[in-house]
Design a protein around this motif. Structure first.
Motif, mmCIF file in Angstrom:
data_model
loop_
_atom_site.group_PDB
_atom_site.id
_atom_site.type_symbol
_atom_site.label_atom_id
_atom_site.label_comp_id
_atom_site.label_asym_id
_atom_site.label_seq_id
_atom_site.Cartn_x
_atom_site.Cartn_y
_atom_site.Cartn_z
ATOM 1 N N ASP A 59 41.036 41.451 37.098
ATOM 2 C CA ASP A 59 41.085 41.243 35.794
ATOM 3 C C ASP A 59 42.438 40.919 35.284
ATOM 4 O OD1 ASP A 59 41.143 44.015 36.818
ATOM 5 O OD2 ASP A 59 41.372 44.634 34.488
ATOM 6 N N LYS A 60 43.454 41.176 35.992
ATOM 7 C CA LYS A 60 44.816 41.068 35.457
ATOM 8 C C LYS A 60 45.090 39.346 36.026
ATOM 9 C CE LYS A 60 46.155 45.581 35.310
ATOM 10 N NZ LYS A 60 47.113 46.729 35.899
ATOM 11 N N ALA A 61 44.350 38.579 36.629
ATOM 12 C CA ALA A 61 44.732 37.481 37.030
ATOM 13 C C ALA A 61 44.901 36.367 36.144
ATOM 14 C CB ALA A 61 43.490 36.889 38.001
ATOM 15 N N GLU A 62 45.842 35.409 36.458
ATOM 16 C CA GLU A 62 46.087 34.236 35.637
ATOM 17 C C GLU A 62 44.880 33.339 35.876
ATOM 18 O OE1 GLU A 62 50.371 33.031 34.529
ATOM 19 O OE2 GLU A 62 50.229 33.820 36.816
ATOM 20 N N ASN A 63 44.562 32.315 35.137
ATOM 21 C CA ASN A 63 43.415 31.611 35.423
ATOM 22 C C ASN A 63 43.743 30.248 35.372
ATOM 23 O OD1 ASN A 63 40.853 33.751 35.010
ATOM 24 N ND2 ASN A 63 42.359 34.349 33.725
ATOM 25 N N ALA A 64 42.916 29.378 36.007
ATOM 26 C CA ALA A 64 42.935 27.859 36.109
ATOM 27 C C ALA A 64 41.693 27.273 36.204
ATOM 28 C CB ALA A 64 43.923 27.309 37.247
ATOM 29 N N GLU A 95 39.057 14.931 37.357
ATOM 30 C CA GLU A 95 39.590 14.519 35.937
ATOM 31 C C GLU A 95 40.125 15.630 34.823
ATOM 32 O OE1 GLU A 95 36.002 11.408 35.057
ATOM 33 O OE2 GLU A 95 35.651 13.491 34.295
ATOM 34 N N TYR A 96 39.764 17.022 34.909
ATOM 35 C CA TYR A 96 40.433 17.882 33.912
ATOM 36 C C TYR A 96 40.952 19.039 34.756
ATOM 37 C CZ TYR A 96 40.673 21.801 30.824
ATOM 38 O OH TYR A 96 41.122 22.851 30.215
ATOM 39 N N LEU A 97 42.338 19.373 34.357
ATOM 40 C CA LEU A 97 42.943 20.358 35.208
ATOM 41 C C LEU A 97 43.740 21.371 34.038
ATOM 42 C CD1 LEU A 97 43.988 21.822 37.693
ATOM 43 C CD2 LEU A 97 45.478 19.952 37.911
ATOM 44 N N ALA A 98 43.682 22.665 34.195
ATOM 45 C CA ALA A 98 44.436 23.559 33.348
ATOM 46 C C ALA A 98 44.774 24.507 34.355
ATOM 47 C CB ALA A 98 43.748 23.963 31.838
ATOM 48 N N CYS A 99 46.216 24.746 34.391
ATOM 49 C CA CYS A 99 46.932 25.721 35.356
ATOM 50 C C CYS A 99 48.161 26.121 35.082
ATOM 51 C CB CYS A 99 46.842 25.204 36.870
ATOM 52 S SG CYS A 99 47.220 25.981 38.207
ATOM 53 N N PRO A 100 48.595 27.324 35.392
ATOM 54 C CA PRO A 100 49.699 28.047 35.168
ATOM 55 C C PRO A 100 50.424 27.673 36.309
ATOM 56 C CG PRO A 100 48.242 29.586 35.896
ATOM 57 C CD PRO A 100 47.345 28.490 35.507
ATOM 58 N N SER A 101 51.771 28.249 36.263
ATOM 59 C CA SER A 101 52.561 27.877 37.813
ATOM 60 C C SER A 101 52.108 28.800 38.748
ATOM 61 C CB SER A 101 53.856 28.653 37.393
ATOM 62 O OG SER A 101 54.836 28.519 38.613
#
Length: 219
Positions: free
Chosen positions: A95-100, A120-126
């Motif tokens: 539950d503490k994970a970042e999400n992409a 086509e679509y991409l949203a991602c942290p480092s």
């Protein structure tokens, strides 16, 4: 790649997979989504045993105790749209994970037997130095997993890579095994017999996205 096929040992997991395959129970899309989520929780639990831990002191109302807690900085990436319930199951535990999130789909140029994977679509942290969990319910040819991983590379080099799927075909497992390095992990609920001529898993369960969210119009 280290391959963890959870179905090699009998567990309650069998019941959830059986319900997802059953053509009568499949009519209940809410139950189908919930079973994907529950399998995600099981795979996440098994995966957690291989992560890194360090000791932290926890204060209780009556004193203190030492607990071993996960050290990994996790980024959880799911492939839309069938990956959403699997993402939720994994997120219930991490539950503490970042999400992409990323979209990847088959584009058939000329006939059902040939296709390319379109992202086509991409949203991602480092991803630099982090633990990447890449989730896609169906591991058929393996091309979606590979295309997604390649699309994520500009966001940094992950320290660890874990692939998570519900059902796979031997052909797809073999392809990702060749593509990812020896330190990567594949966590999969079960591996079926083969792919058919249209590259769908047999016996499989059908189109996971349609069963979870309704049929889509083909473009």
């Amino acid at each position: 790649m280290k391959i963890h096929n959870i179905s090699t040992e009998n567990s309650i997991l069998n019941s959830f997979i059986a319900e997802m395959r059953d053509v009568n129970i499949q009519k209940d899309s809410m139950r189908f989504r919930r079973n994907i989520e529950r399998i995600g929780e099981i795979l996440g639990y098994e995966m957690s045993k291989t992560l890194s831990y360090s000791t932290s002191e926890i204060t209780t109302p009556l004193g203190a105790c030492n607990m071993n807690l996960i050290d990994n900085n996790i980024v959880l990436c799911s492939i839309l749209r069938a990956g959403v319930p699997l993402h939720n199951g994994l997120l219930n535990y991490f539950d503490k994970a970042e999400n992409a999130f990323i979209s990847a789909y088959r584009h058939h140029k000329h006939n059902p037997e040939s296709f390319e994977i379109i992202v086509e679509y991409l949203a991602c942290p480092s991803l630099e130095g982090k633990t990447l969990i890449l989730a896609d319910p169906m591991l058929a040819t393996g091309q979606s997993m590979i295309a997604t991983y390649e699309a994520l590379k500009p966001f940094g080099t992950a320290k660890e890579v874990h692939l998570v799927s519900l059902i796979g075909a031997p052909e797809g497992v073999e392809l990702v095994n060749k593509h990812f390095d020896a330190n990567a992990h594949l966590w999969i609920a079960t591996i079926d017999k083969k792919l058919d001529k249209n590259s769908y898993i047999v016996p499989g369960l059908g189109d996971a996205g349609d069963l979870a969210f309704g049929q889509k119009l083909q473009q």
